[in-house]
Motif scaffolding. Structure first.
Motif, PDB file in Angstrom:
ATOM      1  N   LEU A   1       0.841  -1.211   0.000  1.00  0.00           N
ATOM      2  CA  LEU A   1       0.000   0.000   0.000  1.00  0.00           C
ATOM      3  C   LEU A   1       0.875   1.259   0.000  1.00  0.00           C
ATOM      4  O   LEU A   1       0.593   2.227  -0.717  1.00  0.00           O
ATOM      5  N   ILE A   2       1.953   1.222   0.772  1.00  0.00           N
ATOM      6  CA  ILE A   2       2.853   2.381   0.868  1.00  0.00           C
ATOM      7  C   ILE A   2       3.492   2.676  -0.497  1.00  0.00           C
ATOM      8  O   ILE A   2       3.506   3.829  -0.940  1.00  0.00           O
ATOM      9  N   VAL A   3       3.965   1.650  -1.193  1.00  0.00           N
ATOM     10  CA  VAL A   3       4.590   1.924  -2.504  1.00  0.00           C
ATOM     11  C   VAL A   3       3.535   2.359  -3.525  1.00  0.00           C
ATOM     12  O   VAL A   3       3.797   3.239  -4.345  1.00  0.00           O
ATOM     13  N   ALA A   4       2.338   1.800  -3.444  1.00  0.00           N
ATOM     14  CA  ALA A   4       1.280   2.209  -4.382  1.00  0.00           C
ATOM     15  C   ALA A   4       0.893   3.667  -4.136  1.00  0.00           C
ATOM     16  O   ALA A   4       0.708   4.445  -5.081  1.00  0.00           O
ATOM     17  N   LYS A   5       0.794   4.052  -2.890  1.00  0.00           N
ATOM     18  CA  LYS A   5       0.493   5.452  -2.545  1.00  0.00           C
ATOM     19  C   LYS A   5       1.598   6.368  -3.073  1.00  0.00           C
ATOM     20  O   LYS A   5       1.327   7.405  -3.688  1.00  0.00           O
ATOM     21  N   ARG A   6       2.862   5.955  -2.851  1.00  0.00           N
ATOM     22  CA  ARG A   6       3.999   6.763  -3.302  1.00  0.00           C
ATOM     23  C   ARG A   6       3.987   6.925  -4.817  1.00  0.00           C
ATOM     24  O   ARG A   6       4.420   7.925  -5.362  1.00  0.00           O
ATOM     25  N   LYS A   7       3.478   5.883  -5.531  1.00  0.00           N
ATOM     26  CA  LYS A   7       3.410   5.943  -6.994  1.00  0.00           C
ATOM     27  C   LYS A   7       2.119   6.594  -7.480  1.00  0.00           C
ATOM     28  O   LYS A   7       1.787   6.499  -8.662  1.00  0.00           O
ATOM     29  N   ASP A   8       1.365   7.189  -6.550  1.00  0.00           N
ATOM     30  CA  ASP A   8       0.224   8.014  -6.942  1.00  0.00           C
ATOM     31  C   ASP A   8      -1.027   7.247  -7.382  1.00  0.00           C
ATOM     32  O   ASP A   8      -1.881   7.801  -8.085  1.00  0.00           O
ATOM     33  N   TYR A   9      -1.154   5.997  -6.972  1.00  0.00           N
ATOM     34  CA  TYR A   9      -2.416   5.279  -7.218  1.00  0.00           C
ATOM     35  C   TYR A   9      -3.493   5.885  -6.317  1.00  0.00           C
ATOM     36  O   TYR A   9      -3.202   6.314  -5.200  1.00  0.00           O
ATOM     37  N   ASP A  10      -4.729   5.884  -6.811  1.00  0.00           N
ATOM     38  CA  ASP A  10      -5.851   6.423  -6.038  1.00  0.00           C
ATOM     39  C   ASP A  10      -6.476   5.363  -5.138  1.00  0.00           C
ATOM     40  O   ASP A  10      -7.051   5.677  -4.097  1.00  0.00           O
ATOM     41  N   VAL A  11      -6.395   4.100  -5.570  1.00  0.00           N
ATOM     42  CA  VAL A  11      -7.054   3.027  -4.820  1.00  0.00           C
ATOM     43  C   VAL A  11      -6.292   1.727  -5.052  1.00  0.00           C
ATOM     44  O   VAL A  11      -5.686   1.532  -6.111  1.00  0.00           O
ATOM     45  N   PHE A  12      -6.302   0.862  -4.040  1.00  0.00           N
ATOM     46  CA  PHE A  12      -5.679  -0.463  -4.129  1.00  0.00           C
ATOM     47  C   PHE A  12      -6.806  -1.480  -3.989  1.00  0.00           C
ATOM     48  O   PHE A  12      -7.507  -1.501  -2.977  1.00  0.00           O
TER      49      PHE A  12
END
Ligand code: MYA
Ligand code: JJ1
Length: 388
Positions: A330-341
């Motif tokens: 989740l942390i890397v997805a947030k850092r890569k600017d994803y809106d939702v996981f």
């Protein structure tokens, strides 16, 4: 009720609970000489094409058809927007057949109006490894719906799969057909809650303000697990060993070899992201997590046109607790600017969804096998397979 599906070798509703029927193939392989040599007939204005996904032009045509006509949610607010790079990756795995990338176009205008694909995969069901086709991207242009084109397309892909001596298939759909081997629930973890609320993907909870919601979904800037890093090419053999062992516990799962792992799990920018945990002392690969990138078009919003979504793919924990591993994802997805996981409740995902603040979505995903009977409906947690 299901004129087409009742004529096919799939589990039928009337047979649910009939324990006298054996597990395994429903019908025996047709002798190759009896497989129809010519394509099925299409209504007169249309013709079959084989789509060359190496060609940038063809890829754009397929991309455009799907962008405008593929899967939407039940309220038609969002539509899957698979990228061209994603489609090329999804459709050209090791051993793929170009003949399984099937288009239908209008003879006069040459416009692409329908599409269906298969790719080969070895899928283990209990202790049998079965050569299958994975069928995906079935799409008929919105203006040509309800004309019974889909059954012709399904029969044509079946014929072309049979020509390669393959007699079984796996597929997923958002609708109930005869008959699911399992039904999964979609779960969603907000990464950018303000945007999700603004576009109607989620709603402000009861007794919640925007600032409390943003705080609720905050994540650390850096991952917690020592040795957590992006997967590299030299990791392929270790990842294959780890994932094979892990998937062996599920009733239905892919039988991945090194080539499959290199294709499906080696990171590809904006397509698939994979991380390993390398033990700082022994340099062993102990854990693995991955997600793929599938944006959705936001239909009719003034401020935003796309939702950037990460979908949980294959995750393996042997040492790092799965909860911590997925929090790092989740942390890397947030850092890569994803809106939702997003994640399905397959494999061990059920063990972290609530704690990591995922909430259940309004969508379900049904899993199916063609020409292979399973005696009982499986729990989502007994599935070790994720289709794109
Ligand atoms: S799932 C994603 C499907 N795509 C979409 O949802 C995109 C938006 N929708 C459309 O483009 C159209 O509505 C589609 C149907 C093309 C879906 N899977 O032509 P029709 C049956 C299977 O009049 P249309 C994915 O890609 C329906 O029950 N069957 O309908 C996996 C009815 O049959 P019956 C479906 O709406 C696909 C008949 O089609 C689906 O114009 C796996 C009606 O045809 C569906 N998603 O077009 C395919 N939707 O009367 C099976 C409707 O019996 C593969 N139908 O109820 C099987 C294995 C083949 C290989 C075997 C090898 C051995
Ligand atoms: O994305 C989905 N639903 C979203 C949006 C709903 C918009 C209105 N219908 C949803 N959002 C709630 C999120 C909320 C976040 C905070 C915590 C609580 C939850 O539920 C759904 C999945 O849930 N997606 C779809 O409906 C798309 C189609 C799914 C079927 C896919 C078929 C695939 C074919 C494969 O070959």
């Amino acid at each position: 009720r299901h004129k087409f599906w009742e004529s096919q070798p799939v589990g039928q509703f009337k047979d649910i609970g009939d324990t006298s029927l054996p597990e395994g193939p429903i019908e025996a392989p047709t002798p190759l000489s009896e497989v129809k040599q010519e394509p099925y007939n299409l209504p007169n204005p249309y013709e079959w094409i084989t789509c060359d996904m190496d060609s940038e032009e063809m890829c754009i045509e397929v991309y455009t058809l799907l962008t405008n006509n593929y899967v939407e949610d039940d309220e038609n607010m969002f539509r899957f927007n698979y990228s061209k790079e994603f489609l090329q990756w999804a459709l050209r795995p090791p051993g793929y057949f170009k003949s399984w990338h099937i288009g239908v176009r209008v003879k006069n205008s040459k416009k692409l109006v329908a599409f269906i694909t298969g790719i080969p995969a070895r899928i283990r069901v209990r202790d049998e490894i079965v050569n299958m086709a994975e069928i995906n991207f079935l799409c008929v242009h919105k203006k040509l719906r309800s004309k019974r084109l889909a059954p012709v397309m399904i029969k044509e892909v079946t014929r072309r799969v049979h020509l390669e001596h393959i007699w079984q298939a796996a597929y997923t759909a958002g609708i109930v057909l005869p008959t699911p081997i399992s039904t999964c629930q979609y779960w969603h973890r907000s990464l950018n809650p303000k945007k999700l609320i603004d576009v109607g993907f989620s709603r402000l909870g009861a007794r919640m303000t925007m600032s409390r919601t943003i705080k609720l979904y905050k994540l650390p800037d850096t991952t917690a697990t020592p040795g957590f890093r992006k997967m590299e090419l030299h990791d392929v053999p270790a990842v294959t060993r780890t994932i094979r062992k892990y998937l062996s516990q599920f009733i239905v799962a892919p039988d991945f070899d090194d080539n499959d792992v290199e294709h499906w799990l080696l990171p590809k920018e904006n397509v698939v992201d994979s991380y390993v945990v390398e033990c700082p002392e022994t340099h062993e690969i102990t854990d693995f997590c991955s997600f793929y990138t599938l944006p959705s078009s936001i239909l009719g919003n003034q401020s935003y046109s796309t939702l950037k979504a990460a979908y949980s793919y294959y995750n393996v924990s042997t040492k790092t607790p799965l909860l911590q591993l997925m929090n790092d994802a989740l942390i890397v997805a947030k850092r890569k600017d994803y809106d939702v996981f997003n994640a399905l409740d397959v494999m061990h995902n059920g063990s972290f969804l609530k704690e990591l603040k995922f909430g259940p979505g309004d969508g379900k995903l049904h899993y199916y096998l063609y020409n292979y009977r399973i005696k009982q409906t499986l729990k989502a947690s007994e599935l070790g397979l994720v289709l794109l």
